[in-house]
Write an enzyme that holds these catalytic residues in place. Structure first.
Site, PDB file in Angstrom:
ATOM      1  N   TYR A  72     -10.504  -8.590   3.119  1.00  0.00           N
ATOM      2  CA  TYR A  72      -9.269  -8.801   2.343  1.00  0.00           C
ATOM      3  C   TYR A  72      -9.504  -9.715   1.144  1.00  0.00           C
ATOM      4  O   TYR A  72      -8.992  -9.469   0.059  1.00  0.00           O
ATOM      5  CB  TYR A  72      -8.147  -9.354   3.240  1.00  0.00           C
ATOM      6  CG  TYR A  72      -7.529  -8.245   4.063  1.00  0.00           C
ATOM      7  CD1 TYR A  72      -6.668  -7.331   3.478  1.00  0.00           C
ATOM      8  CD2 TYR A  72      -7.848  -8.084   5.406  1.00  0.00           C
ATOM      9  CE1 TYR A  72      -6.129  -6.287   4.213  1.00  0.00           C
ATOM     10  CE2 TYR A  72      -7.322  -7.042   6.143  1.00  0.00           C
ATOM     11  CZ  TYR A  72      -6.454  -6.141   5.542  1.00  0.00           C
ATOM     12  OH  TYR A  72      -5.947  -5.105   6.247  1.00  0.00           O
ATOM     13  N   GLN A 107       3.970   1.010  -0.569  1.00  0.00           N
ATOM     14  CA  GLN A 107       2.963   0.814   0.481  1.00  0.00           C
ATOM     15  C   GLN A 107       1.838  -0.054  -0.040  1.00  0.00           C
ATOM     16  O   GLN A 107       0.941  -0.426   0.702  1.00  0.00           O
ATOM     17  CB  GLN A 107       2.361   2.169   0.880  1.00  0.00           C
ATOM     18  CG  GLN A 107       3.361   3.132   1.449  1.00  0.00           C
ATOM     19  CD  GLN A 107       2.776   4.530   1.519  1.00  0.00           C
ATOM     20  OE1 GLN A 107       2.017   4.843   2.427  1.00  0.00           O
ATOM     21  NE2 GLN A 107       3.105   5.375   0.572  1.00  0.00           N
ATOM     22  N   VAL A 109      -0.264  -3.190  -1.414  1.00  0.00           N
ATOM     23  CA  VAL A 109      -0.293  -4.601  -1.054  1.00  0.00           C
ATOM     24  C   VAL A 109      -0.805  -5.432  -2.230  1.00  0.00           C
ATOM     25  O   VAL A 109      -1.036  -6.626  -2.112  1.00  0.00           O
ATOM     26  CB  VAL A 109      -1.185  -4.816   0.200  1.00  0.00           C
ATOM     27  CG1 VAL A 109      -0.627  -4.031   1.390  1.00  0.00           C
ATOM     28  CG2 VAL A 109      -2.643  -4.418  -0.046  1.00  0.00           C
ATOM     29  N   HIS A 127       4.045  -2.644   3.569  1.00  0.00           N
ATOM     30  CA  HIS A 127       2.761  -2.907   4.234  1.00  0.00           C
ATOM     31  C   HIS A 127       2.236  -4.314   3.934  1.00  0.00           C
ATOM     32  O   HIS A 127       1.084  -4.620   4.200  1.00  0.00           O
ATOM     33  CB  HIS A 127       1.716  -1.845   3.844  1.00  0.00           C
ATOM     34  CG  HIS A 127       2.056  -0.481   4.370  1.00  0.00           C
ATOM     35  ND1 HIS A 127       1.411   0.668   3.964  1.00  0.00           N
ATOM     36  CD2 HIS A 127       2.980  -0.078   5.278  1.00  0.00           C
ATOM     37  CE1 HIS A 127       1.934   1.711   4.594  1.00  0.00           C
ATOM     38  NE2 HIS A 127       2.897   1.296   5.396  1.00  0.00           N
ATOM     39  N   CYS A 135       0.822 -17.386   9.917  1.00  0.00           N
ATOM     40  CA  CYS A 135       0.238 -17.919  11.147  1.00  0.00           C
ATOM     41  C   CYS A 135      -0.065 -16.792  12.136  1.00  0.00           C
ATOM     42  O   CYS A 135       0.801 -15.954  12.394  1.00  0.00           O
ATOM     43  CB  CYS A 135       1.240 -18.905  11.772  1.00  0.00           C
ATOM     44  SG  CYS A 135       0.675 -19.579  13.344  1.00  0.00           S
ATOM     45  N   GLY A 211       1.971   8.963  -5.936  1.00  0.00           N
ATOM     46  CA  GLY A 211       0.611   8.577  -5.564  1.00  0.00           C
ATOM     47  C   GLY A 211       0.411   8.185  -4.111  1.00  0.00           C
ATOM     48  O   GLY A 211      -0.292   7.223  -3.819  1.00  0.00           O
ATOM     49  N   THR A 212       1.035   8.952  -3.214  1.00  0.00           N
ATOM     50  CA  THR A 212       0.767   8.685  -1.803  1.00  0.00           C
ATOM     51  C   THR A 212       0.468   9.986  -1.078  1.00  0.00           C
ATOM     52  O   THR A 212       1.067  11.016  -1.356  1.00  0.00           O
ATOM     53  CB  THR A 212       1.924   7.905  -1.123  1.00  0.00           C
ATOM     54  OG1 THR A 212       1.651   7.804   0.278  1.00  0.00           O
ATOM     55  CG2 THR A 212       3.272   8.549  -1.319  1.00  0.00           C
ATOM     56  N   ASN A 237       1.758  13.440  -8.108  1.00  0.00           N
ATOM     57  CA  ASN A 237       0.461  13.211  -7.466  1.00  0.00           C
ATOM     58  C   ASN A 237      -0.588  14.096  -8.132  1.00  0.00           C
ATOM     59  O   ASN A 237      -0.258  15.147  -8.682  1.00  0.00           O
ATOM     60  CB  ASN A 237       0.559  13.543  -5.968  1.00  0.00           C
ATOM     61  CG  ASN A 237      -0.551  12.907  -5.146  1.00  0.00           C
ATOM     62  OD1 ASN A 237      -1.742  13.078  -5.434  1.00  0.00           O
ATOM     63  ND2 ASN A 237      -0.174  12.161  -4.116  1.00  0.00           N
ATOM     64  N   GLU A 239      -2.779  15.560  -6.425  1.00  0.00           N
ATOM     65  CA  GLU A 239      -3.094  16.612  -5.453  1.00  0.00           C
ATOM     66  C   GLU A 239      -1.870  16.999  -4.638  1.00  0.00           C
ATOM     67  O   GLU A 239      -0.902  16.262  -4.586  1.00  0.00           O
ATOM     68  CB  GLU A 239      -4.124  16.080  -4.435  1.00  0.00           C
ATOM     69  CG  GLU A 239      -5.444  15.712  -5.025  1.00  0.00           C
ATOM     70  CD  GLU A 239      -6.325  14.971  -4.009  1.00  0.00           C
ATOM     71  OE1 GLU A 239      -5.891  14.757  -2.854  1.00  0.00           O
ATOM     72  OE2 GLU A 239      -7.450  14.616  -4.399  1.00  0.00           O
TER      73      GLU A 239
HETATM   74  P1  NAD Z   1      -3.954   7.237  -0.130  1.00  0.00           P
HETATM   75  O1  NAD Z   1      -5.241   6.564  -0.551  1.00  0.00           O
HETATM   76  O2  NAD Z   1      -3.888   7.864   1.188  1.00  0.00           O
HETATM   77  O3  NAD Z   1      -3.581   8.352  -1.206  1.00  0.00           O
HETATM   78  C1  NAD Z   1      -3.603   8.114  -2.584  1.00  0.00           C
HETATM   79  C2  NAD Z   1      -2.880   9.268  -3.242  1.00  0.00           C
HETATM   80  O4  NAD Z   1      -2.770   9.000  -4.630  1.00  0.00           O
HETATM   81  C3  NAD Z   1      -3.599  10.605  -3.107  1.00  0.00           C
HETATM   82  O5  NAD Z   1      -2.675  11.570  -2.666  1.00  0.00           O
HETATM   83  C4  NAD Z   1      -4.107  10.885  -4.530  1.00  0.00           C
HETATM   84  O6  NAD Z   1      -4.116  12.262  -4.834  1.00  0.00           O
HETATM   85  C5  NAD Z   1      -3.088  10.148  -5.363  1.00  0.00           C
HETATM   86  N1  NAD Z   1      -3.544   9.682  -6.673  1.00  0.00           N
HETATM   87  C6  NAD Z   1      -4.738   9.104  -6.994  1.00  0.00           C
HETATM   88  N2  NAD Z   1      -4.748   8.754  -8.293  1.00  0.00           N
HETATM   89  C7  NAD Z   1      -3.534   9.109  -8.804  1.00  0.00           C
HETATM   90  C8  NAD Z   1      -2.937   9.000 -10.101  1.00  0.00           C
HETATM   91  N3  NAD Z   1      -3.580   8.446 -11.129  1.00  0.00           N
HETATM   92  N4  NAD Z   1      -1.678   9.470 -10.266  1.00  0.00           N
HETATM   93  C9  NAD Z   1      -1.006  10.035  -9.230  1.00  0.00           C
HETATM   94  N5  NAD Z   1      -1.527  10.168  -7.989  1.00  0.00           N
HETATM   95  C10 NAD Z   1      -2.776   9.705  -7.781  1.00  0.00           C
HETATM   96  O7  NAD Z   1      -2.839   6.134  -0.376  1.00  0.00           O
HETATM   97  P2  NAD Z   1      -1.514   5.806   0.414  1.00  0.00           P
HETATM   98  O8  NAD Z   1      -0.780   7.058   0.692  1.00  0.00           O
HETATM   99  O9  NAD Z   1      -0.855   4.724  -0.340  1.00  0.00           O
HETATM  100  O10 NAD Z   1      -1.978   5.231   1.825  1.00  0.00           O
HETATM  101  C11 NAD Z   1      -3.032   4.341   1.937  1.00  0.00           C
HETATM  102  C12 NAD Z   1      -2.719   3.003   2.621  1.00  0.00           C
HETATM  103  O11 NAD Z   1      -3.670   2.128   2.031  1.00  0.00           O
HETATM  104  C13 NAD Z   1      -1.405   2.362   2.342  1.00  0.00           C
HETATM  105  O12 NAD Z   1      -0.946   1.896   3.557  1.00  0.00           O
HETATM  106  C14 NAD Z   1      -1.664   1.154   1.430  1.00  0.00           C
HETATM  107  O13 NAD Z   1      -1.048   0.002   1.946  1.00  0.00           O
HETATM  108  C15 NAD Z   1      -3.144   0.933   1.504  1.00  0.00           C
HETATM  109  N6  NAD Z   1      -3.836   0.723   0.196  1.00  0.00           N
HETATM  110  C16 NAD Z   1      -3.241  -0.019  -0.785  1.00  0.00           C
HETATM  111  C17 NAD Z   1      -3.897  -0.202  -2.000  1.00  0.00           C
HETATM  112  C18 NAD Z   1      -3.205  -1.026  -3.061  1.00  0.00           C
HETATM  113  O14 NAD Z   1      -2.400  -1.880  -2.730  1.00  0.00           O
HETATM  114  N7  NAD Z   1      -3.509  -0.775  -4.342  1.00  0.00           N
HETATM  115  C19 NAD Z   1      -5.148   0.372  -2.239  1.00  0.00           C
HETATM  116  C20 NAD Z   1      -5.738   1.107  -1.208  1.00  0.00           C
HETATM  117  C21 NAD Z   1      -5.065   1.276   0.006  1.00  0.00           C
HETATM  118 ZN    ZN Z   2       1.286 -21.813  13.097  1.00  0.00          ZN
END
Ligand code: NAD
Ligand code: ZN
Length: 273
Positions: A72, A107, A109, A127, A135, A211-212, A237, A239
């Site tokens: 982290y 989602q 962080v 998330h 703590c 983007g999820t 997205n 994809e």
């Molecule tokens: P995921 O990694 O599963 O999916 C990412 C999605 O974004 C994909 O569907 C991809 O096609 C799409 N994508 C990539 N680049 C893009 C763009 N430029 N424009 C539009 N779409 C685009 O991500 P998720 O669904 O958020 O799940 C992953 C988990 O990982 C979450 O729980 C999250 O908390 C965590 N995470 C967070 C971060 C962050 O805070 N930046 C980074 C990595 C993972």
């Molecule tokens: Zn404590």
């Protein structure tokens, strides 16, 4: 742009209802932050490589707390140098336009939505946020900012003894944990705004998903609540994903292929008219 999109936006504007944005790692990709997919997703501990689904667990933290902490702190050092992109800025603009009719459920962080101008009141970080710890013993609900100078940019490093002593709860002296919802934990209201997110979904007239991939339960639930009550849904997205399937199946949906940094400013402009 797409006729379907314009149709959806102009019908939504006639009802002047509530708008909710639901974002994932893809929106921060254009700020240089890797999603969990591909080689960046793996993390080496000893001689073994782990997936985020294994690293981001209480189970792993119990076994190897400082290794999980390091993962982290390393990511946080990279995230800390990132700037919001045009997608984040467009979403901040939507909050300025819609005010109390606007909610952002993210989602991510990385804290980039807040840095980009969205308010903490209307941004639900379901998330958690990588800039905070709490703590491990739950002696209080306090979110403690991680000191800015705990900074590790080397993928192979480890936490200094001095920094280990700073990753402790100021009240009870226990080790702290990152303020992150792990894969083997459940959503709750207190830390992750679970019930408020469900309530928001049940009042949402237009849901824009960005983007999820749809691999976690609460976001999918939010999409189902909105579409089941006949709300509009737009998916953005690169994809196909579970939300684009949902948008295509819905009578009031549309799925847009492309980068969020290109598409969101255009949508914000249409919605501002
Ligand atoms: P995921 O990694 O599963 O999916 C990412 C999605 O974004 C994909 O569907 C991809 O096609 C799409 N994508 C990539 N680049 C893009 C763009 N430029 N424009 C539009 N779409 C685009 O991500 P998720 O669904 O958020 O799940 C992953 C988990 O990982 C979450 O729980 C999250 O908390 C965590 N995470 C967070 C971060 C962050 O805070 N930046 C980074 C990595 C993972
Ligand atoms: Zn404590």
């Amino acid at each position: 742009m797409d006729n379907r999109l314009e149709e959806i936006i102009s019908s939504f504007q006639k009802v002047s209802g509530k708008i909710t944005l639901l974002t994932g790692a893809g929106i921060s990709a254009e700020s240089g932050l890797p999603t969990f997919r591909g080689k960046d997703g793996y993390w080496k501990l000893g001689s073994k490589e782990y997936r985020p689904e294994e690293m981001a667990t209480m189970r792993m933290f119990r076994q190897a707390p400082y290794e999980v902490w390091y993962w982290y702190l390393y990511r946080r050092s990279i995230y800390g140098n990132a700037e919001p992109n045009q997608g984040h800025t467009a979403i901040a603009e939507l909050e300025r336009i819609y005010q109390n009719s606007f909610t952002l459920i993210t989602q991510n962080v990385d804290g980039l939505h807040l840095k980009g101008g969205n308010s903490p009141e209307r941004t639900f970080q379901i998330h958690g946020n990588i800039n905070f710890m709490r703590c491990l013993n739950n002696c209080s609900n306090k979110l403690i900012p991680i000191p800015k100078d705990i900074f590790y940019t080397d993928r192979d490093g480890q936490i200094s003894e001095e920094d280990k002593e700073r990753l402790v709860c100021p009240d009870c002296g226990s080790i702290t944990r990152p303020h992150i919802l792990w894969f083997d934990e459940s959503y709750n209201e207190q830390f992750y705004r679970f019930e408020t997110s469900i309530k928001t979904a049940s009042e949402t007239d237009l849901l824009i998903v960005v983007g999820t991939s749809g691999g976690t339960t609460l976001p999918i639930h939010i999409g189902s609540i909105v579409t089941n009550r006949g709300g509009y849904i737009i998916d953005i997205n690169l994809e196909e994903n579970r939300f684009s399937d949902m948008a295509k199946a819905a009578s009031k949906g549309c799925a847009l292929r492309g980068k969020s940094g290109d598409i969101l400013p255009k949508i914000a402009e249409l919605l501002s008219k």
